[in-house]
Motif scaffolding. Structure first.
Motif, PDB file in Angstrom:
ATOM      1  N   LYS A   1      -8.967 -11.902  -4.188  1.00 39.60           N
ATOM      2  CA  LYS A   1      -7.511 -11.953  -4.177  1.00 39.60           C
ATOM      3  C   LYS A   1      -6.976 -12.873  -5.278  1.00 39.60           C
ATOM      4  N   THR A   2      -7.766 -13.908  -5.617  1.00 38.27           N
ATOM      5  CA  THR A   2      -7.256 -14.914  -6.544  1.00 38.27           C
ATOM      6  C   THR A   2      -6.884 -14.304  -7.899  1.00 38.27           C
TER       7      THR A   2
ATOM      8  N   HIS B   1      -8.460 -23.743  -6.618  1.00 45.82           N
ATOM      9  CA  HIS B   1      -7.586 -22.781  -7.296  1.00 45.82           C
ATOM     10  C   HIS B   1      -7.076 -23.364  -8.598  1.00 45.82           C
TER      11      HIS B   1
ATOM     12  N   ASP C   1      -1.358 -18.769  -0.505  1.00 44.60           N
ATOM     13  CA  ASP C   1      -2.704 -18.343  -0.129  1.00 44.60           C
ATOM     14  C   ASP C   1      -2.935 -18.674   1.335  1.00 44.60           C
ATOM     15  N   GLU C   2      -3.745 -17.864   2.012  1.00 39.03           N
ATOM     16  CA  GLU C   2      -4.032 -18.084   3.429  1.00 39.03           C
ATOM     17  C   GLU C   2      -2.731 -18.295   4.184  1.00 39.03           C
TER      18      GLU C   2
ATOM     19  N   GLY D   1     -11.724 -20.262   1.394  1.00 39.05           N
ATOM     20  CA  GLY D   1     -11.648 -20.147  -0.058  1.00 39.05           C
ATOM     21  C   GLY D   1     -12.750 -20.728  -0.909  1.00 39.05           C
TER      22      GLY D   1
END
Ligand code: ADP
Ligand code: MG
Length: 683
Positions: free
Chosen positions: A298-299, A329, A392-393, A546
């Motif tokens: 997804k990143t 990230h 994210d999340e 992650g």
């Protein structure tokens, strides 16, 4: 039908109203939709000689004798009879007034289950009341309602009966489904269904009623789901009336990022990137959920979206729930984007003084991408031109937090990501106000993770397994038991596990990370692990989300029975990322409760996140599943997402049609189902 105004409050004394509020009953309209759990049949009488049979029955009796006995404990015991025989009635709690009413010669109707006791037939604690000779029997089955402390079923029955009668008079039961739609869906009428559920005739199919499969139930469940769909779709459409920056890329930044990667996008990543790219170019804010199993990639999809915002002259923000994850990230995005000339800033709670001021200044001016934790939404953080907010999340954040990030700009586009796969029915219902993209393909070269379940008396074997694994050049995670009650205890356990493993495996390099570590130390430990300078990383669940270290191919989880399914799946997803065969060892301590046993069985048998999520939903129901999201989303009381999936599908279509073709009925429908709730939200 009334379509305006505040819903009429329940006509009852203040004290009773307060109690009713506890079960979500505020208005007369709420009473109508408070539906029975089951029914009792008081429409007929049974003779004492036929009373045995395991089912509750109703008897009409004359009291022969009654007295208070003291052995084995104080109780009121009455013998009563009809023409066919005699039965003993026992009451453990009773008032003197009741004792008086049960005097010899009294005529009563009792309802309960008869049992054959030592002294013959008896009923313990039957419901009973005095009757006049020849008093007619009720014409309908007796509904048994969900209730709350201090409010008896009889009270609810009375209130609901009155509300129903009143509603009939004021035409408040008018159908909110237009006839043509109703016929197309083959659904029963609303008023008829509602009346049927509150007062079913004696010959009604009680099994179908109690299984909620009766046509009357289907109609009510449909309406409930429809209200949810209408409310979410309306929110969705309302967003389209808000303006957002159209992000048209002005250069080839995204293409240059792609060209610099050591891999090409999977088909799923390409499709997601296209969808998002189209959304970003529109004049209203995107609100898209990107979901994909752990490791789906997804990143990079998010990074490409950020590129589009940046090359359109806007800023992107990227928020992650933990410091470790946010930092990972940050490092990755910086590696990817700085060589392409993008200015990346970093904000976390642990930044202090000058460094922090510099990053804040960057966010407020020239930074093009700002990565961080909750620190991003603190007061005093200003963005110069926020065009895209990435979370994210997302399920780890509350509604308010996601909103706060959006408010750092003027209607920025929003991309939310989640590795907790949301089953289809759930996505269709609770997430109907979002657009959803699914990454349904893992990047190539992943190796399936072998899962083993090991009882905790074989911990020594697991330690040996870790040793062998490290000798082969791999690395391992060792996750400490989750101790929900106490963070201090959790920390202590982590430190003990760390010391124990150091003692057991003196020749290995062992590291420790946990939530209480200073940010620098945490970062140092993670960096050392990523660089291969640590063999075994002992961790609390801070590594749940992650973290990405391809050479780590063994995951040990202690007291796996204490973890939730999605947590276990997330943790297991930390391995199987490189080309090595990977395993996950779940150490459990018995005896296992039923739910824990089920969870371990599911995680052992399945590796597909969606399948695991679907089973999790069955195990736990949606309430817990939707986690932080649900505030603001109407929960379903009657419909069951799994069993009533067809209703959800239908309601989704009908909602669109109603909003365009029958807006007034849509409003009436929402008012009926969510009236009080919406009032509450306002106050
Ligand atoms: P998640 O969806 O769990 O956030 P990540 O974005 O962290 O997954 O990606 C997991 C790993 O897979 C990362 O190391 C990432 O660089 C790598 N990756 C992502 N996409 C691809 C791809 N198309 N091919 C190969 N590796 C990829
Ligand atoms: Mg991720």
């Amino acid at each position: 039908m009334k379509t305006g105004g505040v819903p009429a409050p329940i006509r009852a004394a203040e004290a009773l109203r307060k109690k009713l509020a506890k079960i979500g009953l505020y208005s007369e309209a709420d009473l109508l939709l408070h539906l029975p759990l089951r029914y009792e049949d008081e429409t007929r009488l049974t003779l004492v000689e036929r009373a045995l049979g395991g089912e509750p029955v109703q008897l009409e009796l004359t009291v022969v004798h009654s007295e208070v006995q003291f052995r084995p404990r104080r109780q009121l015991v009455a013998r009563a009879a009809d023409a066919s025989g005699e039965i003993t009635l026992r009451f453990l709690n009773f008032y003197p007034s009741q004792q008086a009413m049960l005097a010899e010669g009294a005529r009563i109707r009792v309802f309960g289950e008869a049992r054959g006791g030592f002294f013959g037939l008896e009923m313990v604690h039957p419901r009973w009341r005095q009757v006049a000779p020849g008093e007619p029997l009720p014409a309908a089955l007796t509904p048994v309602y969900p209730t709350t402390a201090g409010v008896g079923n009889a009270t609810l029955q009375k209130l609901i009966g009155a509300a129903l009668a009143e509603a009939e008079l004021t035409n408040a039961l008018a159908d909110t489904l237009p006839d043509d739609l109703r016929q197309r869906l083959k659904l029963a009428g609303f008023a008829r269904s509602l009346r049927f559920l509150h007062t079913p005739p004696p010959d009604a199919d009680r099994d179908a009623l109690e299984a909620r499969q009766h046509p009357a139930w289907r109609r009510l469940k449909f309406d409930e789901v429809l209200a949810q769909q209408l409310s979410l779709r309306r929110a969705y459409l309302a967003r389209r009336d808000q303006g957002a920056p159209e992000l048209h890329p002005q250069d080839d930044l995204a293409a240059r990022l792609l060209a610099s990667l050591p891999f090409g996008l999977t088909g799923a990543q390409q499709r997601a990137t296209m969808e998002i790219s189209n959304d970003l170019a529109r004049p209203y804010p995107m609100q898209r959920l990107l979901q994909g199993d752990v490791g789906a990639g997804k990143t990079i999809v998010a990074a490409l979206a950020a590129c589009q915002a940046i090359s359109a002259g806007w800023q992107a923000a990227f928020m992650a729930p933990t410091e470790i994850l946010a930092e990972q990230h940050y490092l990755k995005l910086r590696d990817w984007l700085e060589p392409l000339g993008v200015r990346v800033a970093w904000l976390s709670g642990s930044l202090k003084g000058k460094v922090k001021r510099a990053q804040l200044a960057a966010a407020a001016s020239e930074a093009q991408l700002v990565v961080g934790t909750h620190a991003l939404i603190q007061e005093g953080v200003d963005f110069a031109r926020l065009g895209l907010a990435i979370v994210d999340e997302q399920h780890r954040f509350g509604v308010a937090q996601r909103l706060a990030l959006r408010q750092k700009g003027e209607n920025p586009h929003q991309l939310m990501m989640s590795a907790t796969p949301i089953p289809r029915t759930l996505a269709m219902s609770y997430y109907a106000d979002l657009d959803v993209t699914v990454l349904d393909e893992l990047p190539p070269g992943r190796t399936p993770v072998k899962t083993r379940l090991v009882a905790d008396n074989r911990r020594a074997d697991v330690v040996g397994f870790v040793k062998k694994h490290v000798e082969e050049g791999r690395q391992a995670y060792w996750v400490c038991p989750l101790i929900e009650e106490s963070e201090a205890l959790q920390l202590q356990t982590a430190e003990e596990t760390f010391a124990q493993l150091q003692a057991d495996l003196p020749e290995l390099r062992i590291g420790l990370v946990h939530g209480r570590l200073k940010a620098d130390d945490k970062q140092a430990a993670m960096a050392a692990f990523a660089a291969g300078d640590i063999d075994v990383l002992v961790a609390t669940t801070v590594i749940e989300v992650g973290v990405d270290v391809p050479n780590a191919s063994l995951m040990v989880i202690e007291h796996a029975e204490r973890f939730g399914l999605s947590q276990l799946h997330q943790l297991r997803g930390r391995v199987g990322r490189g080309r090595y065969e990977s395993s996950c060892v779940l150490i459990y301590a018995g005896p296992l409760g039923e739910t824990a046993r089920q969870r371990l069985k599911i995680i052992f048998e399945h590796s597909d996140g969606f399948e695991i999520a679907r089973r999790d939903l069955q195990l736990r129901g949606p309430g817990e599943f939707v986690g932080a999201r649900q505030s603001g989303v109407p929960l379903l009381r009657y419909a069951d997402l799994d069993r009533d999936a067809d209703l959800v599908e239908q309601a989704r279509e009908i909602a669109e049609e109603m909003l365009t073709r029958h807006p007034a009925l849509a409003t009436a429908h929402l008012r009926r189902w969510l009236g009080s709730r919406e009032e509450l939200l306002k106050s």
